[in-house]
Enzyme design. Structure first.
Site, PDB file in Angstrom:
ATOM      1  N   GLU A 485     -59.934  65.082  20.109  1.00  0.00           N
ATOM      2  CA  GLU A 485     -58.865  64.803  19.148  1.00  0.00           C
ATOM      3  C   GLU A 485     -57.590  64.416  19.890  1.00  0.00           C
ATOM      4  O   GLU A 485     -57.129  65.165  20.760  1.00  0.00           O
ATOM      5  CB  GLU A 485     -58.629  66.049  18.287  1.00  0.00           C
ATOM      6  CG  GLU A 485     -59.825  66.356  17.394  1.00  0.00           C
ATOM      7  CD  GLU A 485     -59.905  67.821  16.995  1.00  0.00           C
ATOM      8  OE1 GLU A 485     -58.877  68.508  17.002  1.00  0.00           O
ATOM      9  OE2 GLU A 485     -61.017  68.279  16.671  1.00  0.00           O
ATOM     10  N   GLU A 516     -64.762  69.446  15.764  1.00  0.00           N
ATOM     11  CA  GLU A 516     -65.088  70.168  17.002  1.00  0.00           C
ATOM     12  C   GLU A 516     -66.589  70.254  17.231  1.00  0.00           C
ATOM     13  O   GLU A 516     -67.076  70.085  18.352  1.00  0.00           O
ATOM     14  CB  GLU A 516     -64.481  71.573  16.976  1.00  0.00           C
ATOM     15  CG  GLU A 516     -62.967  71.614  17.200  1.00  0.00           C
ATOM     16  CD  GLU A 516     -62.147  71.168  16.007  1.00  0.00           C
ATOM     17  OE1 GLU A 516     -62.711  71.060  14.894  1.00  0.00           O
ATOM     18  OE2 GLU A 516     -60.934  70.935  16.162  1.00  0.00           O
ATOM     19  N   PHE A 542     -60.378  76.981  18.289  1.00  0.00           N
ATOM     20  CA  PHE A 542     -61.206  76.019  17.542  1.00  0.00           C
ATOM     21  C   PHE A 542     -62.627  75.914  18.090  1.00  0.00           C
ATOM     22  O   PHE A 542     -63.460  75.247  17.497  1.00  0.00           O
ATOM     23  CB  PHE A 542     -60.571  74.617  17.546  1.00  0.00           C
ATOM     24  CG  PHE A 542     -59.111  74.573  17.182  1.00  0.00           C
ATOM     25  CD1 PHE A 542     -58.512  75.595  16.469  1.00  0.00           C
ATOM     26  CD2 PHE A 542     -58.330  73.493  17.559  1.00  0.00           C
ATOM     27  CE1 PHE A 542     -57.158  75.560  16.148  1.00  0.00           C
ATOM     28  CE2 PHE A 542     -56.985  73.439  17.241  1.00  0.00           C
ATOM     29  CZ  PHE A 542     -56.390  74.479  16.545  1.00  0.00           C
ATOM     30  N   HIS A 585     -54.040  80.336  16.843  1.00  0.00           N
ATOM     31  CA  HIS A 585     -53.723  79.411  17.945  1.00  0.00           C
ATOM     32  C   HIS A 585     -53.363  80.152  19.228  1.00  0.00           C
ATOM     33  O   HIS A 585     -52.801  79.561  20.138  1.00  0.00           O
ATOM     34  CB  HIS A 585     -52.532  78.508  17.584  1.00  0.00           C
ATOM     35  CG  HIS A 585     -52.883  77.365  16.690  1.00  0.00           C
ATOM     36  ND1 HIS A 585     -53.294  77.535  15.403  1.00  0.00           N
ATOM     37  CD2 HIS A 585     -52.875  76.026  16.897  1.00  0.00           C
ATOM     38  CE1 HIS A 585     -53.516  76.362  14.849  1.00  0.00           C
ATOM     39  NE2 HIS A 585     -53.274  75.423  15.729  1.00  0.00           N
TER      40      HIS A 585
END
Ligand SMILES: Cc1ncc(C[n+]2csc(CCOP(=O)(O)OP(=O)(O)O)c2C)c(N)n1
Length: 779
Positions: A485, A516, A542, A585
């Site tokens: 990405e 992903e 992720f 995150h």
């Protein structure tokens, strides 16, 4: 870089139209095909032979499981029994219509696909190729009780090769070391990479990402090989199906954004046998009448989708041939839905209580073997082809197949199981020594590669060091492809891949959709087919989106294939923390990767190590998860401009000490170093070990230090429970208990979720002060 395509501003009234999806386009008869010279008697008998081979093979399994197979009375084996009886025309028609060099990927119900793939490759070989194949597989000729004879005519060589093929299929199911995967893969993972079978997959849809990756690899290598991906109707509702088809249809492959305009050469085949396990795709668990409609969601051609009578081998061949033609023109991918039926349940333990007998009977009217045999008998074949096919011809064919199976099954039953000492063989592969083939050596760059200036102390940041590693490796080896990405124009979320697009072009550095699972799956497919993919997953949080592809595909294929392949690939990802990004995150999930044998796990703490380790990771022959810490990116370290590598699996003593050893990796090494300086002033001499790679773990270096200091703290940013720090502690106790003067201590994050509020985040993360406080308690 500024993007080539401007985002349109348009609000004109209109409507969207979708390309038509033809259904049951093939309406020919065998008689007409023969009259038109489209198919020969020999080809027809080949098709029938394959279908009967599959049926007989699987009927044999039913009888064995019931203990009533007369050639092997009382013999049993363990393992799954997903039978494709009824679906033979789909396997045979589709695989017979692609080239023997093309790849296939297949599902848990893949006996038929594997039988057909091997058969078609063998039948396509000239006598020299057959001899070559048999010479390479000589040990199996002996295993089937025959000899290799240089003077054998082609048909005898062919028969020997087919016998070996069936023998190795059965041996795999029976858990014998002569099996395709040495008996460790079993029926749901049959693969023959040398003959283009990239593996059956027990994860429903798990092979679809691999198919897309292998096809992107073919496209990149321009080797004209397509990938036929056969998956059940149920699989097409899984997330990986969407991600794989979406990745394969990305416009950039065809619209000139990449330098070559060529669609990804993959056929996605939906083997719609009416049921997922028991859930009905049509009428119950999707909102569609035909799954081929899904093609309209992916590209403006509706992926050239079609619905095909999957019980008619000629219809299947016709559709796949046309798909093949489109793909070879660069117009892929193609989506084909084969309407078929399986007469048996999901497995032999399925009582079929959810099905009506009359439904089965109706479908039995369409039995592909029965209908095709009937057509064969009714068709007039030219005399020069051998004349008409008789009932006796078919009886003899069936008899030959039955006795070949029986003979091979008896041999397989008597063959040796894999030796006990092979239990862990090929968890990691050592197949491919790093060597760049000529065609990939020193590929062209679009502009000269930059030299990154050092400061007056010879330092650069870890961000630049990582970029330098990528550039140096990519410049030498054209097999390395970088994708993920926002890695192209944007340079990655953390700017590591900045400038790479301009240097290497979009064929080698490309953006993907936010997928992903698809990204990692594609990397696996690329690695299986000759490339070295380096993909980026923005945040390690992720990787949870991609766990099947990481844990069940990347980590397992070397082992599950019995060591047939290695998977040279790197998944770069980042650890957060310290920036207030909170629970999704900021996690530190290395332990999850480390828990899955088959993966190398790396987590550098500084620019020098990061560069040397990334280069080694790229040059290795196993899948690597490379954890970069966002707090390390800006840290400066001395990094020589000259080439160097840091070996995987070697810890580094970052600071010598004599009172206590602090073991860590990634950014907590830097906190440990700070702590050790503070402790020095208190008269405590701390040794700091940076393990650098979690898997493999350099336990020797750790044990040497334990012998010296006798006291251990393991610190990391992970939460404490089930952390890799616990693993390190446990391994130390096993290897060096007698040298410990006190219990091993862990300093990790508490068992909670990373918070956003800065005061709480500071409390959450281990740091130098917490280390100092803890050590003061000990001393
Ligand atoms: C990801 C995943 N979920 C569930 C299963 C259990 N399972 C095995 S086969 C199957 C049905 C698959 O249906 P379909 O794709 O239509 O293939 P079919 O079995 O009908 O050939 C299920 C649910 C699995 N193996 N993998």
């Amino acid at each position: 870089m500024v993007k080539e395509i401007k985002v349109k501003f348009e609000t004109k009234l209109g409507e969207l139209k979708f390309s038509i999806v033809p259904i049951f386009k093939y309406q020919e008869s065998l008689t007409k095909e023969v009259e038109d010279g489209n198919i020969t008697r020999k080809k027809c008998l080949n098709l029938l032979e394959q279908m009967v081979m599959i049926r007989t093979f699987e009927e044999m399994l039913v009888e064995i499981m019931a203990g009533i197979y007369s050639p092997l009375p009382g013999f049993k084996y363990i393992g799954p029994t997903h039978l494709s009886i009824g679906q033979e025309a789909t396997s045979v028609g589709s695989i017979s219509a692609i080239s023997p060099y093309d790849y296939i990927t297949s599902s848990h119900r893949g006996h038929g696909d594997a039988i057909s793939k091997g058969y078609n490759v063998i039948k396509s070989m000239n006598i020299d190729k057959l001899k070559e194949l048999l010479k390479k597989r000589e040990k199996y000729i002996l295993a089937i009780g025959e000899n290799y004879n240089e003077n054998d005519p082609k048909d005898i060589l062919e028969e020997k090769a087919i016998k070996i093929h069936i023998y190795r299929m059965i041996a795999e199911l029976f858990g014998r070391s002569d099996g395709y995967c040495r008996g460790v893969g079993g029926g749901m993972h049959i693969a023959d990479f040398k003959l283009g079978h990239l593996g059956a997959n027990a994860i429903v849809g798990g092979h679809m990402g691999i198919a897309t990756g292998a096809a992107i690899s073919s496209r990149y290598q321009q080797n004209k090989k397509l990938v036929l991906c056969l998956a059940g109707d149920g699989a097409y509702s899984n997330g990986i199906a969407h991600e794989s088809m979406n990745l394969a249809t990305m416009a950039q492959f065809k619209n000139g954004l990449m330098d070559t305009k060529f669609g990804v050469p993959v056929i996605f085949g939906i083997v719609n046998n009416g049921y997922a396990m028991s859930g009905q795709e049509i009428g119950e668990i999707t909102g569609l009448d035909y799954l081929a409609r899904r093609g309209a969601g992916y590209d403006l051609d509706s992926m050239h989708a079609e619905v095909i009578d999957g019980m008619n081998v000629l219809a299947v061949m016709d559709a796949v041939r046309r798909a093949n033609f489109l793909i070879k023109k660069g117009d892929g991918p193609v989506l084909l839905e084969f309407i078929s039926y399986r007469y048996k349940g999901h497995s032999l333990s399925d009582p079929l209580s959810y099905r009506d007998r009359s439904e089965l009977e109706l479908w039995q009217e369409k039995d592909p073997i029965k209908t095709f045999s009937q057509e064969l008998l009714e068709t007039t074949f030219p005399e020069e082809q051998g004349g008409n096919v008789t009932k006796e011809d078919i009886r003899q064919l069936k008899e030959k197949i039955y006795s070949r199976n029986a003979q091979m099954a008896k041999l397989a039953a008597g063959a040796s199981p894999p030796p006990n000492d092979s239990l862990l063989s090929f968890v990691f592969s050592d197949i491919k020594p790093y060597k760049v083939q000529d065609m990939f050596s020193h590929p062209k760059t679009l502009k000269p590669v930059p030299f990154y200036k050092r400061d007056d102390k010879g330092q650069i940041s870890a961000r630049i060091a990582l970029r330098e590693a990528l550039i140096e490796e990519m410049k030498k080896d054209g097999r390395i492809i970088l994708f993920g990405e926002d890695v192209a124009d944007y340079g990655g979320a953390f700017g590591i891949t900045n400038e790479l697009l301009g240097i290497f072009g979009r064929n080698r550095v490309f953006n993907t959709s936010i997928s992903e699972s698809g990204i990692v799956g594609a990397a696996v497919g690329m690695a299986m087919t000759g490339l070295i993919p380096v993909c980026e997953i923005m945040y390690d949080d992720f990787i949870l989106m991609a766990m099947d592809q990481i844990g069940n595909q990347a980590a397992k294929w070397s082992y599950m294939s019995g060591g047939q392949i290695s998977l040279p690939m790197v998944i770069r990802t980042t650890i957060g923390g310290g920036r207030g990004y909170a629970g999704q995150h900021s996690q530190s999930l290395e332990a999850i990767a480390a828990h899955m044998p088959g993966l190398i796990v790396v987590a550098p703490s500084n620019a020098y190590d990061a560069k040397g380790l990334l280069k080694s990771a790229i040059r290795g022959n196993n899948p690597v998860i490379f954890f970069e810490h966002q707090m390390v990116y800006n840290l400066l370290a001395k990094v020589p401009a000259e080439e160097y590598l840091i070996p995987i699996g070697k810890a580094d003593i970052k600071r010598e000490g004599s009172d206590i050893t602090i073991i860590s990796w990634s950014n907590t090494v830097n906190e440990s170093l700070k702590a050790s300086q503070i402790l020095d002033k208190e008269g405590i001499s701390a040794e700091v070990i940076d393990i650098r790679t979690l898997i493999p773990l350099d336990i020797e270096t750790i044990v040497s230090s334990v012998k010296k200091t006798g006291r251990i703290i393991v610190t990391s940013q992970e939460v404490t429970q089930c952390s890799f720090a616990a693993e390190v502690a446990s391994q130390i106790q096993e290897a060096a208990f007698d040298y410990l003067d006190s219990p091993i201590i862990r300093l990790c994050a508490p068992n909670g979720i990373p918070p956003s509020a800065s005061n709480l985040e500071r409390l959450f993360l281990p740091d130098a002060q917490k280390l100092v406080d803890m050590m003061k308690e000990i001393f």
